[in-house]
Design a protein around this motif. Structure first.
Motif, PDB file in Angstrom:
ATOM      1  N   ALA A 197      99.950  60.491  47.704  1.00 43.01           N
ATOM      2  CA  ALA A 197      99.243  59.205  47.809  1.00 43.01           C
ATOM      3  C   ALA A 197     100.095  58.036  47.345  1.00 43.01           C
ATOM      4  N   ILE A 249      92.266  59.215  52.192  1.00 41.20           N
ATOM      5  CA  ILE A 249      93.377  58.615  52.930  1.00 41.20           C
ATOM      6  C   ILE A 249      94.294  59.668  53.512  1.00 41.20           C
ATOM      7  N   HIS A 250      94.964  60.518  52.700  1.00 39.95           N
ATOM      8  CA  HIS A 250      95.926  61.461  53.265  1.00 39.95           C
ATOM      9  C   HIS A 250      95.241  62.669  53.903  1.00 39.95           C
ATOM     10  N   GLU A 253      89.882  59.880  56.085  1.00 40.89           N
ATOM     11  CA  GLU A 253      89.917  58.422  56.193  1.00 40.89           C
ATOM     12  C   GLU A 253      88.651  57.770  55.665  1.00 40.89           C
ATOM     13  N   LEU A 277      90.506  50.899  48.448  1.00 40.94           N
ATOM     14  CA  LEU A 277      89.881  51.952  49.243  1.00 40.94           C
ATOM     15  C   LEU A 277      88.352  51.883  49.235  1.00 40.94           C
ATOM     16  N   ALA A 280      86.388  52.239  52.403  1.00 38.81           N
ATOM     17  CA  ALA A 280      86.362  53.543  53.081  1.00 38.81           C
ATOM     18  C   ALA A 280      85.149  54.375  52.688  1.00 38.81           C
TER      19      ALA A 280
END
Length: 515
Positions: A197, A249-250, A253, A277, A280
């Motif tokens: 990250a 994220i990784h 999403e 974030l 999200a």
């Protein structure tokens, strides 16, 4: 592009986190009230027994079973033990220097191998330890004296001076940039691993997390000195926050959660560590239960069964034992179109994808033996082996796969950290004297909760009648009494529980009452 989401179902009794890829659940994490996933927790423990013959020790950390400390979890390259951790004036600095000889220089490999567990720790000694593997079945927790504190971008390793970069960061210039940032920011001898990250993250954010992790470590050391023995010194994040920290994220999403309280907790966490974030994360407000809305309950049910059917008509059988897991591939109803070898190859290749999916979803670890259908052609064996390696490429747990044997067997290992899914959701079956499994009473109670929330509003009358097995009825009246209270508040109706001896433990029926 793969569509990945984190779906969270949170109630006061249970938290369920699903990692969903292209509509399919690939990983499931469950945390229940009074749950026992203690991976990452840090304890102040006392050595109960030192076992020279096993080069290990049993340590009391306050759990039902003593924890297991192996000599390799005390002795590791580049690790220096701290005097304040090892009480009773028993200072061991065995890896950077010779045992109890701080000026003797670095040890060679032969010297490292002869260091024994009885030279490092003694019975009655107090230790600061971290759970590396949660208790599984009859086995106690696996612990280590080498503490690691994970953040969003970094993992702090207080007993190491090493700087490492995640292998998933492949760009060499980015790896060098991150290593330089850590080197310039570090003003002590603490070790760090840069997580995936951190790729592209500015130095300021990394600096803030370094400071946070160092302060956390200082707090843990202070708690250790003042805490009784044994006791919990530091508790890992709950399953929802851990998923946000490690997967967002990784590996995903978006986060979708059905609890306002859980949403606020996640937003507060992100506000502190990853404010960028917050967009999200969204609240699910649909009338249908969230796991139903995303068609996840069926996948979870399939993951508890021994036999899993393939689309072609073949099937696999998954047998879990204490020592290993055996997976058998069968053609079943599939008869093929051309010849036997082609039929077998197609079945085996289809089975590869399902096996990798089921192992990841069920979180199966340890030794795994896969019995593919025998293939005569070496080229076909190689195709199946290559497909298996490719299928496990997405697995976040470490795997090691050996080539297929002449008997068509593939041996592999997968890192085991917590209990597999069937051990979390099931209990030994009293109908067959423990030879099999059935849903636990707790799981049945939560299924009842979801069923009434799902369909109860469409029923008539001011009262609902719940018919269940007497064992489940007793469990609802005692251990899960507040679950019925919660349901009555949600539904605005009284719920009457009627035990029925004829009902199987997993069977229940919700009826409307017109009076």
């Amino acid at each position: 592009m793969t569509n990945k989401k984190i779906i969270i179902n949170e109630t006061v009794h249970e938290k369920r986190v699903a990692l969903v890829e292209d509509g399919n659940i690939t990983e499931l994490f469950i945390e229940r009230r009074g749950g026992n996933d203690r991976t990452g927790n840090i304890y102040k423990g006392r050595v109960q027994r030192v076992l020279p013959g096993m080069q290990a020790a049993f340590v009391d950390i306050g759990l039902n079973q003593a924890a297991f400390l192996y000599v390799n979890d005390v002795i590791k390259e580049n690790i220096v033990e701290f005097e304040e951790i090892f009480n009773n004036n028993h200072y061991v600095n065995v890896l950077e220097y010779g045992l109890d000889q701080p000026d003797s220089g670095r040890m060679d490999e032969d010297q490292k191998r002869v260091v024994k567990i009885e030279d490092l720790i003694t019975e009655g000694q107090e230790l600061l330890v971290q759970v590396a593997k949660t208790p599984i079945g009859t086995k106690g927790a696996r612990i280590t004296t080498h503490i690691s504190l994970p953040g969003r971008f970094l993992v702090l390793m207080p007993s190491s001076s090493h700087i490492g970069i995640s292998r998933r960061i492949e760009d060499e210039s980015e790896r060098q940039r991150l290593k330089q940032i850590i080197t310039e920011l570090r003003n002590d001898d603490l070790g760090y691993i840069v997580r995936t990250a951190a790729e592209g993250v500015v130095a300021e954010k990394i600096s803030q997390e370094m400071e946070f992790l160092k302060n956390l470590w200082e707090t843990i050391k202070k708690r250790y000195h003042s805490a009784p023995t044994p006791s919990l010194v530091h508790q890992e994040l709950n399953v929802c926050l851990k998923a946000v920290r490690d997967l967002l994220i990784h590996d995903a999403e978006k986060v979708i959660i059905d609890s306002k309280r859980g949403l606020n907790s996640i937003l507060e966490f992100l506000d502190t560590f990853m404010p960028g974030l917050k967009s999200a994360v969204e609240l699910y407000e649909g009338s249908e239960p969230i796991f139903d809305a995303f068609n996840l309950e069926g996948d979870i049910s399939r993951a508890l069964k021994k036999k899993v059917w393939l689309k072609s008509g073949g099937y696999i059988v998954i047998e879990q034992t204490e020592a290993l897991v055996a997976i058998d591939v069968n053609t079943g109803r599939y008869v093929g179109k051309h010849n036997l070898e082609e039929t077998i190859l197609k079945t085996n290749l289809e089975a590869v994808k399902e096996i990798a999916y089921q192992i990841r979803l069920r979180d199966i670890g340890g030794i795994i033996i896969i019995d593919f259908i025998d293939m005569e052609k070496k080229a076909n064996q190689d195709k199946v082996f290559s497909a298996l390696n490719e299928a496990f490429g997405k697995d976040r747990s470490k795997t090691h796969i050996l080539p297929m044997s002449e008997m068509g067997l593939v041996q592999m290992t997968r890192k085991r950290i917590r209990q597999p899914l069937n051990r979390q959701l099931c209990e030994p079956c009293f109908y067959c004297e423990g030879e099999g499994y059935l849903l636990s009473k707790k799981s049945i109670c939560y299924n009842i909760f979801r069923e009434i929330v799902r369909n109860g509003r469409d029923m008539l009358g001011n009262q609902l009648t719940l018919k269940v097995n007497p064992r489940v009825a007793d469990y609802l009246h005692k251990e899960e009494g507040d679950l019925i209270d919660s349901l009555e508040q949600i539904m605005g109706r009284q719920i009457q529980i009627y035990p029925d001896e004829k009902f199987h433990q997993e069977q229940f029926e919700v009826l409307e009452s017109l009076r």
